[in-house]
Design a protein around this motif. Structure first.
Motif: not given
Lengths: 235, 313
Positions: B32-34, B45-46, B252-256
């Motif tokens: 998702l992050g990518m 839709a991920q 993903v948000v947690l990681g940035g």
């Protein structure tokens, strides 16, 4: 080499370029000067394909440029050093240069062009492992120009390379641009608000105001022109 | 054994479980992050690509007979990996014909409208995948039958679930390969350039749309591999994506947002918090714990652990 004829660009209802004709011959240094909002950046974007003109034609090296997709144009030998530098901040200096060498010619001549860039801007060699986002404004501008050169271009387009730089740094940048033109035989198309510096080094100059070419001529003719002297050179 | 020793064992047990679960979550979040990092597209839709990965792994393992040929130990792992290319292809086609029309170069100049179209489109894809999955796969919960999911290795007092350990190892290897791909290969570098500044990337002669398509398909494929791996330790049905997409976004948000490395550690953190919370909280509050920690980290570091939204223009 580059021939722009009656180019029209509009954003919504706003006319950014209105019947612009510009010609750049092989080996020339051509400057396009004019105040903020004259359409200089729009002109470059039309050449690079990030805006679609409403009318007119752009031919380059025998190609109808408007029929070439934007991502293919750099591979024809056009390097666009954009306004505001736009380096890749999270990539290293060397990786930025490698991205410049993404074109076919750039990849082939990478070893030589890298040396040329490092000779022109030794600071880039010192900082090749550093993230581009952490460079100073002047260094980022050098990187942006170096990245353009890394594509082994025939035509180097520079959009406001002096923007936001201290005068001394801007002078260095202008010196390097002249050196690139003289020593490496690259055709240069320069867009600038610093009219004096831009006209000083050019063979041919165009004055763009509110989307129209209001004046054009050789270096000597423009420098001697009364209106240019009054309006732009403060003489 | 003293109360402290018992707690210490429980703690270690939860830590190990957290790391193992975290590894697969990390891979799922990297996908998702990518997509967000390169394309700046919020892909609703991920979770459903994750679900597709589970079913792809299931059918490769059972219907294609991979389990029968390679046995119940190697089979599920190969099936889980095979989910990657299958869903990569799905992602490629979806981007080619749908997502690409409202993202990338096509969306330049339609900033606001472009984003609305992207949100509606990915939401629509999610619904089609969920309900299409219901028609194709049925509503009966499935799982990849491997003896590893119930077997554990004993290390001292600790029990280490075999299926999760294998999944963890495979997930870490895939994540590492992806990292090397982005760091070292010309294609990977050009994708990072397109992520950093699509306009400048275009001036380098990088085909930004193709970079986006590769990133989208890879992102789908990587998340699907995570799904395919998790499918051997958890039962699933066509709506399972919804449970995971929220966890994925939290990671993903947690990681940035925008950082792929951040997505990895974000996913790992989610796994750890989820498993460690069972030490002090009832099992049902696992997800609550995730979001409490999530809010705490966002409160302290609004850009997430590896956030770099500040230096983007």
């Amino acid at each position: 080499m580059l021939k722009i004829e009656s180019l029209d660009v509009a954003y919504g209802g706003l006319r950014a370029l209105d019947g612009v004709d510009i010609e750049v011959a092989q080996g020339q240094f051509v400057a396009v000067v004019g105040p903020n909002g004259a359409g200089k950046t729009t002109l470059f974007r039309a050449i690079s394909g990030t805006v679609t003109p409403r009318g007119g034609s752009i031919s380059y090296d025998g190609h109808d440029l408007l029929a070439v997709p934007a991502a293919r144009r750099p591979h024809l030998g056009i390097a666009h050093v954009p306004e505001g530098r736009q380096v890749f901040p999270s990539m290293t200096v060397l990786e930025n240069l490698e991205m410049g060498a993404y074109t076919e010619a750039g990849r082939r001549r990478w070893r030589d062009t890298r040396e040329v860039v490092f000779q022109l801007f030794p600071v880039l060699q010192e900082r090749q492992g550093q993230l581009a986002g952490t460079l100073s404004g002047g260094e980022q501008q050098m990187l942006a120009i170096g990245r353009g050169l890394a594509s082994a271009p025939k035509l180097l387009m520079l959009d406001e390379p002096s923007m936001g730089l201290a005068p001394a740094v801007a002078d260095t940048i202008f010196d390097r641009i002249q050196q690139i033109h003289r020593e490496h035989g690259v055709t240069v198309l320069l867009v600038e608000q610093r009219v004096a510096e831009a006209l000083e080094s050019c063979d041919l100059g165009y004055v763009l105001e509110t989307g129209r070419v209001v004046m054009q001529g050789s270096h000597d003719a423009l420098i001697a022109d009364e209106r240019v002297r009054k309006a732009y050179l403060g003489l | 054994m003293s109360a402290f020793e018992l707690f210490a064992i429980d703690f270690l047990q939860a830590l190990v479980a957290g790391l193992l679960v975290g590894g697969t979550y990390a891979l799922m979040c990297v996908g998702l992050g990518m997509i967000f990092g390169v394309m700046r597209v919020v892909n609703f839709a991920q979770g459903d690509f994750f679900m597709l990965g589970m079913y792809a792994a299931y059918y490769v393992a059972t219907a294609l007979g991979v389990m029968a040929v390679l046995g119940p130990y190697v089979g599920p792992v190969i099936a889980g990996l095979a989910a990657g290319p299958v869903v990569f292809a799905v992602g490629w086609v979806l981007h080619r014909f749908l997502v690409g029309r409202v993202t990338g170069v096509a969306a330049v100049g339609t900033e606001g409208e472009g984003h609305y179209a992207q949100i509606i489109l990915t939401l629509g894809i999610a619904l089609v995948l969920q309900n299409g999955g219901l028609i194709l796969f049925g509503s009966l919960p499935l799982s990849i039958p491997t003896p590893m999911s119930r077997a554990s290795w004993e290390i001292g007092e600790l029990l280490v679930n075999q299926a999760r350990t294998v999944s963890f190892g495979v997930a870490i290897v895939v994540a590492l390969l992806l990292y090397l791909f982005l760091k070292r290969t010309p294609l990977g570098k050009s994708m990072r350039a397109a992520a950093d500044n699509p306009e400048a990337a275009l001036y380098m002669g990088i085909d930004v749309d193709r970079s986006h398509r590769t990133a989208f398909a890879l992102g789908c494929g990587v998340t699907a591999i995570a799904g395919g791996l998790i499918a051997s330790s958890q039962s699933f049905q066509p709506y399972i994506g919804f449970d995971f997409v929220i966890t994925m976004y939290a990671g993903v948000v947690l990681g940035g947002l925008g950082s792929i490395l951040g997505a990895f550690w974000g996913g790992m953190t989610i796994g750890l918090v989820q498993q460690m919370s069972t030490l002090v909280l009832p099992f049902q509050l696992q997800n609550t714990a995730i979001f409490v920690v999530f809010l705490l980290i966002i409160f302290l570091r609004p850009h997430g652990m590896f956030g770099r939204s500040a230096d983007r223009t």
